[in-house]
Motif scaffolding. Structure first.
Motif, PDB file in Angstrom:
ATOM      1  N   UNK A 268      13.033   2.193   1.404  1.00 25.01           N
ATOM      2  CA  UNK A 268      13.081   2.314  -0.054  1.00 25.01           C
ATOM      3  C   UNK A 268      14.269   1.564  -0.635  1.00 25.01           C
ATOM      4  N   UNK A 269      15.440   1.742  -0.049  1.00 27.21           N
ATOM      5  CA  UNK A 269      16.616   1.067  -0.586  1.00 27.21           C
ATOM      6  C   UNK A 269      16.536  -0.446  -0.380  1.00 27.21           C
ATOM      7  N   UNK A 270      15.944  -0.879   0.719  1.00 24.81           N
ATOM      8  CA  UNK A 270      15.738  -2.318   0.930  1.00 24.81           C
ATOM      9  C   UNK A 270      14.796  -2.860  -0.144  1.00 24.81           C
TER      10      UNK A 270
ATOM     11  N   UNK B 149       6.472   5.351  -5.205  1.00 22.72           N
ATOM     12  CA  UNK B 149       6.468   4.332  -4.159  1.00 22.72           C
ATOM     13  C   UNK B 149       7.688   4.461  -3.244  1.00 22.72           C
ATOM     14  N   UNK B 150       8.875   4.604  -3.828  1.00 22.81           N
ATOM     15  CA  UNK B 150      10.094   4.673  -3.032  1.00 22.81           C
ATOM     16  C   UNK B 150      10.160   5.961  -2.218  1.00 22.81           C
ATOM     17  N   UNK B 151       9.663   7.057  -2.766  1.00 22.87           N
ATOM     18  CA  UNK B 151       9.654   8.303  -2.004  1.00 22.87           C
ATOM     19  C   UNK B 151       8.774   8.155  -0.759  1.00 22.87           C
ATOM     20  N   UNK B 152       7.637   7.487  -0.914  1.00 22.95           N
ATOM     21  CA  UNK B 152       6.731   7.291   0.219  1.00 22.95           C
ATOM     22  C   UNK B 152       7.376   6.393   1.276  1.00 22.95           C
ATOM     23  N   UNK B 153       8.112   5.382   0.862  1.00 25.41           N
ATOM     24  CA  UNK B 153       8.711   4.446   1.819  1.00 25.41           C
ATOM     25  C   UNK B 153       9.775   5.097   2.689  1.00 25.41           C
TER      26      UNK B 153
ATOM     27  N   UNK C 219       0.775  -1.237   0.000  1.00 23.33           N
ATOM     28  CA  UNK C 219       0.000   0.000   0.000  1.00 23.33           C
ATOM     29  C   UNK C 219       0.801   1.280   0.000  1.00 23.33           C
ATOM     30  N   UNK C 220       2.134   1.216  -0.116  1.00 19.00           N
ATOM     31  CA  UNK C 220       2.907   2.458  -0.200  1.00 19.00           C
ATOM     32  C   UNK C 220       2.552   3.222  -1.471  1.00 19.00           C
ATOM     33  N   UNK C 221       2.226   2.491  -2.531  1.00 18.61           N
ATOM     34  CA  UNK C 221       1.636   3.098  -3.728  1.00 18.61           C
ATOM     35  C   UNK C 221       0.155   2.765  -3.699  1.00 18.61           C
TER      36      UNK C 221
ATOM     37  N   UNK D 123       3.228  17.200  -2.914  1.00 21.39           N
ATOM     38  CA  UNK D 123       2.096  16.457  -3.471  1.00 21.39           C
ATOM     39  C   UNK D 123       2.167  14.964  -3.152  1.00 21.39           C
ATOM     40  N   UNK D 124       3.263  14.495  -2.562  1.00 19.53           N
ATOM     41  CA  UNK D 124       3.405  13.072  -2.235  1.00 19.53           C
ATOM     42  C   UNK D 124       2.688  12.774  -0.926  1.00 19.53           C
ATOM     43  N   UNK D 125       1.629  11.978  -0.995  1.00 17.83           N
ATOM     44  CA  UNK D 125       0.773  11.719   0.161  1.00 17.83           C
ATOM     45  C   UNK D 125       0.988  10.311   0.693  1.00 17.83           C
TER      46      UNK D 125
END
Length: 338
Positions: free
Chosen positions: A308-310, A299-303, A119-121, A266-268
């Protein structure tokens, strides 16, 4: 991201090329004609650099691309009242909406990203996007509260009921789709597919900073792209040779709103409906598909940095993240470095 002013390798800190290039992809077109074209779409601009057979004229290319871009807008833009997504978002509970094949494909791809990221995206952030001023409604005059934001998240990606057989979508009541985190990348892929269908197989297509390259330039060089450096960042410069690959960047410095002397991105966060913190400045992702690169960058920005790197290393994703403290890259990104 943008093509560099020079294409000779230049003064850059990082130079990246796809590993294991297929020789057929780097064979230049003999007697081709080099062109650059541009236009407007999806609230931004599109730009094309290409090497084309002499018999294909500019008008044919522009008409083919803009026809496809118009199709994406008619299907996936919440700024168009009669688009498929707008009609679904205001549909009555229990009603079914037939979907075009491209829309169903994009939504299915978004749901795959939602599933693999837990659900990160999430393509159901339409109500939250409206609340924070990033949808089709006017931006808020005051900063929304936490409880108001939480109320927009009563439904999520798990409530999307999509039938693959007949391409219908059931509105459970109040579900608001927002495909802005993936539709622009799809439009790039859609445009590239169109170019290949009319005989253009050496091109770099960009829409609003998302790019995909096929083939090579007239001199056999790849399509070089320079990463944008976030404002107030000392991140190293990077130049990437796109050849059968796409790149997308999600940045917290783009599309911001402000009220009550506060500014937000804008990243929610799909869990809370609240904009994420500003510690991650940007994330760039390489993928063979621009739609996937677009969604993965979000997705990675939200994580956030560690998760994100994992995630990128686990899935073999070439990704680079710029934070307020450092620039970090996945193992797959480092494999591109030359």
């Amino acid at each position: 991201m943008h093509p560099p002013a020079d294409t000779d390798g230049g003064e850059v800190a990082e130079l990246l090329l796809p590993p294991n290039l297929d020789p057929d992809r780097v064979r230049p077109l003999q007697n081709g004609r080099t062109l650059t074209l541009s236009g407007e779409t999806m609230g931004t601009g599109w730009n094309l650099s290409a090497v084309v057979p002499p018999e294909i004229d500019d008008t044919q290319i522009v008409q083919a691309l803009e026809q496809r871009f118009a199709m994406v807008i008619a299907q996936m833009s919440q700024w168009e009242p009669e688009s498929e997504i707008s009609r679904f978002n205001r549909a009555a509970p229990g009603s079914s909406l037939p979907l075009s094949r491209p829309f169903a494909h994009v939504l299915d791809s978004a749901l795959v990203l939602a599933q693999v990221s837990d659900g990160a995206f999430d393509p159901t952030l339409g109500a939250a996007s409206d609340l924070w001023g990033f949808g089709a409604v006017p931006a808020p005059a005051a900063m929304p509260g936490r409880e108001t934001a939480k109320a927009t998240r009563k439904l999520n990606w798990r409530d999307v009921a999509l039938s693959h057989n007949d391409c219908t979508l059931v509105q459970p009541g109040g579900l608001q789709l927002d495909l802005s985190g993936i539709a622009k990348g799809f439009a790039v892929d859609f445009g590239i597919d169109t170019l290949e269908q009319i005989g253009v197989r050496h091109a770099l297509l960009e829409i609003g900073g998302e790019l995909r390259g096929i083939g090579v330039q007239a001199d056999g060089q790849p399509w070089w792209v320079d990463l944008d450096i976030p404002p107030d960042s000392d991140s190293p410069t990077a130049r990437i040779g796109l050849c059968g690959w796409a790149i997308a960047t999600s940045g917290n410095y783009r599309r911001r709103r402000e009220a009550d002397a506060r500014s937000w991105s804008h990243s929610l966060d799909p869990q809370t409906g609240i904009p994420v913190a500003d510690d991650v400045l940007s994330v760039s992702v390489l993928h063979t598909g621009c739609m996937q690169a677009d969604g993965l960058a979000t997705l990675l920005l939200i994580l956030g940095p560690e998760r994100a790197m994992h995630f990128a290393d686990t899935h073999g994703i070439p990704a680079r993240m710029v934070t307020d403290k450092a620039t970090i890259a996945s193992r797959a990104w480092k494999a591109w470095l030359h």
